[in-house]
Design a protein around this motif. Structure first.
Motif, short mmCIF file in Angstrom:
data_model
loop_
_atom_site.label_atom_id
_atom_site.label_comp_id
_atom_site.label_asym_id
_atom_site.label_seq_id
_atom_site.Cartn_x
_atom_site.Cartn_y
_atom_site.Cartn_z
N ALA A 77 0.84 -1.19 0.00
CA ALA A 77 0.00 0.00 0.00
C ALA A 77 0.88 1.25 0.00
O ALA A 77 1.92 1.28 0.67
CB ALA A 77 -0.92 0.00 1.22
N THR A 78 0.49 2.26 -0.76
CA THR A 78 1.31 3.46 -0.86
C THR A 78 0.47 4.71 -0.61
O THR A 78 -0.74 4.72 -0.87
CB THR A 78 1.98 3.58 -2.24
OG1 THR A 78 0.96 3.62 -3.26
CG2 THR A 78 2.92 2.42 -2.49
N TYR A 79 1.15 5.74 -0.13
CA TYR A 79 0.52 7.05 0.03
C TYR A 79 1.49 8.07 -0.56
O TYR A 79 2.59 8.28 -0.06
CB TYR A 79 0.25 7.36 1.50
CG TYR A 79 -0.53 8.64 1.72
CD1 TYR A 79 -1.89 8.61 2.00
CD2 TYR A 79 0.09 9.88 1.63
CE1 TYR A 79 -2.62 9.78 2.19
CE2 TYR A 79 -0.62 11.06 1.80
CZ TYR A 79 -1.97 11.00 2.09
OH TYR A 79 -2.70 12.17 2.27
N GLU A 80 1.05 8.73 -1.64
CA GLU A 80 1.86 9.76 -2.27
C GLU A 80 1.46 11.13 -1.75
O GLU A 80 0.36 11.33 -1.26
CB GLU A 80 1.68 9.71 -3.80
CG GLU A 80 2.11 8.39 -4.42
CD GLU A 80 1.92 8.37 -5.92
OE1 GLU A 80 1.40 9.38 -6.47
OE2 GLU A 80 2.27 7.37 -6.56
N GLY A 81 2.37 12.08 -1.87
CA GLY A 81 2.05 13.45 -1.49
C GLY A 81 2.33 13.76 -0.04
O GLY A 81 1.83 14.77 0.48
N ALA A 82 3.10 12.93 0.64
CA ALA A 82 3.51 13.21 2.02
C ALA A 82 4.86 13.93 2.01
O ALA A 82 5.49 14.09 0.95
CB ALA A 82 3.58 11.92 2.82
N HIS A 83 5.32 14.36 3.18
CA HIS A 83 6.62 15.00 3.30
C HIS A 83 7.30 14.58 4.59
O HIS A 83 6.65 14.52 5.64
CB HIS A 83 6.50 16.53 3.30
CG HIS A 83 6.13 17.13 1.98
ND1 HIS A 83 4.82 17.15 1.51
CD2 HIS A 83 6.90 17.72 1.01
CE1 HIS A 83 4.80 17.74 0.31
NE2 HIS A 83 6.04 18.09 0.00
N ILE A 84 8.59 14.27 4.51
CA ILE A 84 9.40 14.18 5.71
C ILE A 84 9.70 15.61 6.15
O ILE A 84 10.13 16.43 5.35
CB ILE A 84 10.71 13.43 5.44
CG1 ILE A 84 10.43 11.96 5.11
CG2 ILE A 84 11.66 13.53 6.64
CD1 ILE A 84 11.67 11.18 4.70
N ILE A 85 9.47 15.91 7.42
CA ILE A 85 9.76 17.24 7.93
C ILE A 85 10.90 17.15 8.93
O ILE A 85 10.89 16.31 9.83
CB ILE A 85 8.50 17.89 8.56
CG1 ILE A 85 8.83 19.32 9.01
CG2 ILE A 85 7.92 17.05 9.69
CD1 ILE A 85 7.60 20.15 9.37
N VAL A 86 11.89 17.97 8.71
CA VAL A 86 13.08 17.97 9.58
C VAL A 86 13.25 19.36 10.17
O VAL A 86 13.73 20.28 9.49
CB VAL A 86 14.34 17.57 8.79
CG1 VAL A 86 15.56 17.56 9.71
CG2 VAL A 86 14.16 16.22 8.12
N PRO A 87 12.84 19.56 11.42
CA PRO A 87 13.06 20.86 12.07
C PRO A 87 14.55 21.11 12.29
O PRO A 87 15.32 20.18 12.53
CB PRO A 87 12.33 20.71 13.41
CG PRO A 87 11.44 19.52 13.25
CD PRO A 87 12.14 18.62 12.28
#
Length: 235
Positions: A188-198
């Motif tokens: 299963a895949t989910y596109e359109g996410a982002h890893i966020i690195v503060p």
């Protein structure tokens, strides 16, 4: 034998045997294998080839059925993931700005992501630069030991900057977002996410946080301990 002990026994030599099995077609079907033939392909002794097959079996990388003149062998999903990991390593060597795959297990965070992502100074930038309002919370992923060494490669990937800003009582730091597709072991895949690195984070290099318009745990049916892959496009 426990899973941790079994997997610890799988090293470069065993992976070369797994590669040889894959080249024979064991990724998609059962193949007939004798230790003598495998030994010839690996330039090793028959006993060594047998030990490598046993290690792969113990790590659940292959399934075997013994017959009188050899054994039928097929590569499991875990074995295929191991081969894919090797493949991605070679892509990073030979392809400029190759895609980056970060693997790990879902874990519970400290609840800080929900608070910070919802702050107006960040939310306005998410809408403008990412094109969506993130679900108030992050998917926390504890990276596998092997993947931790690759995390620094994020610095060479195209990213979306999120600026720092000043609130009424304090200053909030900047962050960087990396376009990401999240994939489960079931495909299963989910596109359109982002890893966020503060820029300032309580997490060390062992973890990543992923944001998305939806709650990823619900969208992908994830629970703590589930394995996921965060695919970051290198373009």
């Amino acid at each position: 034998m426990s899973d941790g002990i079994a997997r610890a026994a799988v090293g470069p030599d065993e992976l070369s045997a797994l590669k040889a099995l894959g080249l024979e077609g064991a990724r998609t079907r059962e193949v007939k294998v004798s230790c003598a033939d495998l030994a010839d392909r690996l330039d090793a002794s028959t006993q060594t080839a047998s030990r490598r097959l046993q290690a792969l079996d113990g790590a659940d990388y292959v399934e075997r059925e013994h017959v009188s003149d050899g054994q039928w062998v097929s590569i499991t999903d875990a074995g295929e993931r191991a081969l894919k990991s090797e493949y991605e390593d070679y892509r990073r060597i030979f392809e400029e700005r190759a895609a980056l795959d970060l693997r790990g297990t879902v874990t519970s965070g400290m609840g800080e992501g929900r608070h910070y992502i919802s702050l107006s100074g960040y939310m306005a930038q998410f809408r403008d630069r990412l094109g969506y309002e993130p679900f108030p919370g992050t998917l926390n992923v504890a990276l596998s030991e092997r993947t931790r060494r690759q995390r620094s490669a994020l610095d060479s990937v195209d990213a979306v900057p999120i600026d720092g800003w000043e609130g009424e009582d304090r200053t909030y730091g900047p962050a960087t977002c990396y376009p990401t597709t999240v994939e489960t072991t079931d495909g299963a895949t989910y596109e359109g996410a982002h890893i966020i690195v503060p820029d300032r984070t309580h997490h060390d290099e062992d973890q990543i946080e992923v944001i998305a318009p939806d709650k990823l745990r619900d969208e992908l049916g994830l629970e703590d301990g589930d394995e996921v892959l965060a695919h970051v496009d290198g373009r």
